[in-house]
Design a protein around this motif. Structure first.
Motif: not given
Length: 595
Positions: A451-460, A486-502
Motif C-alpha cells: 500500500k505505502t509503496e503504491g505497488i499495484k496489480n499484485v496477485v497471489a 492484492l487478490v489471493d487465488f488458492v488452488a485445491a490439492g490435486i489429490s489430497s483430502d479436502s479441508f472440509y473433510s478434515y
C-alpha cells in the motif's frame, strides 16, 4: 560432439553453453555394442525447470539395470527438432550414488520464447524425449501468457486423474507450490481410498511419531518418496511436457513444520539431520537452477539450502517465489504451553487444535506480544532477510502483473462464535494459524508495504489449504477500514483430502459440528464471517490455470471428481470449471461459476 563449453561444473550441477549447429551422430558416450542395450534405465522420466529467457535446467535419473552403484557416464542432448538431427547442446554428465544417480544441467545461451526438445543418452539407452520452453525476453511485450499451478499430490489418497486433464492444457509452464511429496505414510489424514496403481509405500528407515503414521527420517526415506511419486506416468508426462517452477511447503519435510522443527507432538522437536535429509532429496529431485538456488551439502545446519527466487516473463509478469517454512518462527501459540494450561501432556500430546487451528484471537494477540518481546520483532513467516528481499523485489518490479508464488493462505479466515456458542467455545477464532492469519503483525507489515509503496496489480497464487478460494486481501484484517492490496487465488490439492473433510472428521460434538453439516453450510459460514471472499469451495480437489494479459488476470479453477465408491477412477474426472477474472488496476474478482 565432444567439444563443449562449460561455464561451471560440480557433481550435482553442471552449466553449459548452447552451441548452434552441433551435428548429431546418433552415437553415445558409452559402449556402442548392441548387447549393452538395456544396461541403463531412465525409470523416473525427464524434467525441465526454472525457465529464463536464455536458459533452462534439465533433469533425469539414470541407474544401472543390475543395481550396480558405479558412476554412470551419460549426456544431455538439446535440439530444436524432435528428430535430434542438429543439436544446440550436448552436455557430458555423471550420475553418481552420492546424489541418488540424479543429474541436473543448466543450458545457457538459448533463444528467448523458444521451444526445445531434450533427451538423455547412456550407452545404447535413451530416455524419453521431453519438451521445454524458454521465457520471453526481458521487457518484451506479450499479448498473453498462460501457466497452471498445482499442489498437495498425496500418493496414498484419491487419484491423480487431474494430472491427465492438466496434460491437455495449453500453457507455457507449470508452477508447483509444495507438498510434492508427503513425508508420512499411513497417517490419520491418509485413510481415504487410493487408486490400485498407488500401492502402499514402505520407507526403509521410517519411524512412527505420535499418531502421524510412519514418517520419513533419513535421506533414503525421502528419496524413496520422490522415486515412488515420480514413478507415476502421469506426473512424468507433466514434467516431460513443460518446464516447472517449484517451491516446497511443509510435507517435503514435516507437517506444519517451521525451520527444522516437527509439530507431530506438542514438543515441537528439533530434527536438524532430518531437515537436512529432506533438503538434499528435494535438491536432487527438483529441476531447479542452482544459479538462483543455493545448496551446500557440506554446510552445517538446517539452512544449507536457499530456494526463494524470481522469474520475469517479458514485461507482462514477474513471478516471485517465496519459502514459507525454512525461515519461519514458531507458531505464535505454544502447543506445549497451551497443553499445560489445559492439564494435558505438553510433550507427547498433540494440541494443534487451539494452538494452530481454531485459535482464539485473544490468545493469538497476547502470545504474539510475548513472542515479539523475546524475538525483539514480531514473529515472521518469511524471516528478516527474505522479507526484505521480497519487498525490494516487489518495489523494483516494472512488470504489469506481480505474481506471488505463495504457499499458505493470505485470505482472511475468521470464525466469530462469541454470540453463538456456549463457554468455552464463545470466541473469535483464527481458523488456520499455520497460514498468514497466524502471524498477524508480519502479514500486516508485508501488505502495508504494498500500500505505502503504491505497488499495484499484485496477485497471489496459493496452495496448501486443500480448497479453492479467491478473495480480496487488505493491508489490515478489518474489512471495514482496510485497503485492498492484492487478490489471493488458492488452488485445491490435486489429490489430497479436502479441508472440509478434515473439519467434518474432527468436529465431534463441538459447536463446530453444526457449522460443517454440509460443505455448503461451511462455505456459507466462512463467507458470512469473511465478506472479502469472492469464491469458496472447501470440499474440492483439482488445479488452476491462469491466463495473463495486459488488461486482466484470469484464473480457471478445475475441480475434479473423487474416486468411485468401488475405488475405480471416474471415467470423466472433471467435475466443474469456475472462471475468476481480476481486471488490471482492480482488486475485485469477478466470478463465473460452472462455465
Amino acid at each position: 560432439m565432444d567439444r563443449r563449453n562449460f561455464v561451471k561444473s560440480a557433481m550435482y550441477f553442471t552449466v553449459a553453453s548452447a552451441t548452434l549447429g552441433l551435428q548429431a551422430c546418433g552415437g553415445s558416450s558409452g559402449s556402442t555394442a548392441s548387447s549393452d542395450k538395456g544396461k541403463y534405465l531412465f525409470s523416473h522420466g525427464v524434467a525441465s525447470g526454472d525457465p529464463k529467457e536464455s536458459s533452462v535446467v534439465f533433469w533425469t535419473r539414470c541407474i544401472n539395470s543390475n543395481a550396480a552403484k558405479d558412476d554412470i557416464g551419460l549426456k544431455l542432448e538439446v535440439s530444436k527438432s524432435s528428430a535430434f538431427d542438429t543439436l544446440v547442446a550436448s552436455v557430458a554428465l555423471t550420475a553418481s550414488a552420492t546424489y541418488d544417480f540424479t543429474v541436473r544441467a543448466k543450458v545457457t545461451n538459448l533463444t528467448a520464447a523458444s521451444s526445445y526438445f531434450y533427451r538423455f543418452v547412456a550407452g545404447q539407452d535413451v530416455s524419453a524425449t521431453g519438451q521445454t520452453k524458454t521465457a520471453p525476453a526481458a521487457g518484451a511485450a506479450l499479448a498473453e501468457l498462460r501457466f497452471a499451478w498445482f499442489t498437495c499430490q498425496d500418493w496414498s489418497v484419491n487419484h491423480w486423474g487431474a494430472m491427465e486433464l492438466l496434460a491437455q492444457e495449453n500453457i507455457d509452464f507449470l508452477v508447483h507450490l509444495g507438498d510434492y511429496i508427503y513425508e508420512s505414510v499411513g497417517a490419520s489424514f491418509q485413510t481415504g481410498i487410493a487408486e490400485p496403481a498407488h500401492a502402499a509405500i514402505k520407507l526403509p528407515d521410517g519411524q512412527k511419531v505420535g499418531s502421524s503414521g510412519i514418517s520419513a527420517t533419513t535421506v533414503e526415506d525421502y528419496r524413496t518418496l520422490y522415486k515412488t511419486y515420480r514413478s507415476d506416468a502421469r506426473l512424468q508426462a507433466l514434467h516431460a511436457k513443460w518446464p516447472m517452477i517449484a517451491i516446497w511447503d511443509d510435507h517435503e519435510f514435516s507437517d506444519d513444520c517451521w525451520q527444522d522443527h516437527q509439530t507431530y507432538t506438542n514438543q515441537n522437536k528439533q530434527e536438524t539431520s532430518r531437515r537436512r535429509s529432506a533438503n538434499q532429496a528435494w535438491a536432487e529431485y527438483m529441476p531447479v537452477d542452482f544459479g538462483d538456488v543455493s545448496f551446500d551439502l557440506n554446510k552445517a545446519g538446517y539452512d544449507n539450502i536457499r530456494i526463494y527466487r524470481e522469474f520475469k516473463f517479458g514485461s507482462l509478469m514477474h513471478l516471485v517465489m517465496t519459502d514459507q517454512r525454512l525461515y519461519r518462527d514458531d507458531h505464535i501459540v505454544s502447543e506445549a504451553l497451551y497443553a499445560n494450561l489445559l492439564g494435558k501432556d505438553p510433550v507427547n500430546g498433540n494440541d494443534s487444535v487451539g494452538s494452530r487451528y481454531f485459535v482464539p484471537s485473544t490468545w493469538l494477540r497476547d502470545f504474539e506480544k510475548q513472542n515479539a518481546t523475546s524475538l525483539q520483532r514480531p514473529p515472521s513467516i518469511l524471516g528478516v532477510t527474505q522479507s526484505q528481499w521480497w519487498k525490494d523485489t516487489m518495489k523494483a518490479s516494472t512488470s504489469t502483473w506481480k505474481v506471488w508464488g505463495n504457499e499458505v493462505t493470505l485470505n482472511r479466515m475468521f470464525l466469530d462464535m462469541r454470540s453463538q456458542a456456549p463457554a468455552p467455545y464463545n470466541n473469535l477464532y483464527i481458523v488456520n494459524a499455520d497460514a498468514w492469519d497466524g502471524y498477524p503483525s508480519h502479514k500486516a507489515e508485508m501488505l502495508t508495504y504494498l500500500k505505502t509503496e503504491g505497488i499495484k496489480n499484485v496477485v497471489a497464487v496459493t496452495g496448501d489449504l486443500h480448497a479453492f478460494q479467491c478473495g480480496t486481501v487488505r493491508d489490515t484484517q478489518d474489512t471495514a477500514t482496510g485497503t485492498p492490496v492484492l487478490v489471493d487465488f488458492v488452488a485445491a490439492g490435486i489429490s489430497s483430502d479436502s479441508f472440509y473433510s478434515y473439519l467434518k472428521q474432527n468436529a465431534g460434538t463441538t459447536p463446530l459440528a453444526a457449522l460443517v453439516a454440509t460443505p455448503q453450510t461451511f462455505d456459507g459460514v466462512m463467507r458470512l464471517n469473511n465478506p472479502d471472499f469472492a469464491y469458496l469451495d472447501h470440499d474440492a480437489q483439482g488445479y488452476a490455470v491462469a491466463t495473463i494479459t495486459a488488461s486482466a488476470f484470469t484464473v480457471l479453477f478445475k475441480k475434479v471428481k473423487r474416486l468411485n465408491a468401488d475405488g475405480s477412477k471416474p471415467a470423466a474426472p472433471l467435475a466443474k470449471t469456475t472462471r475468476i477474472t481480476v481486471a488490471a488496476g482492480s482488486t475485485t474478482p469477478v466470478v463465473e461459476d460452472n462455465i
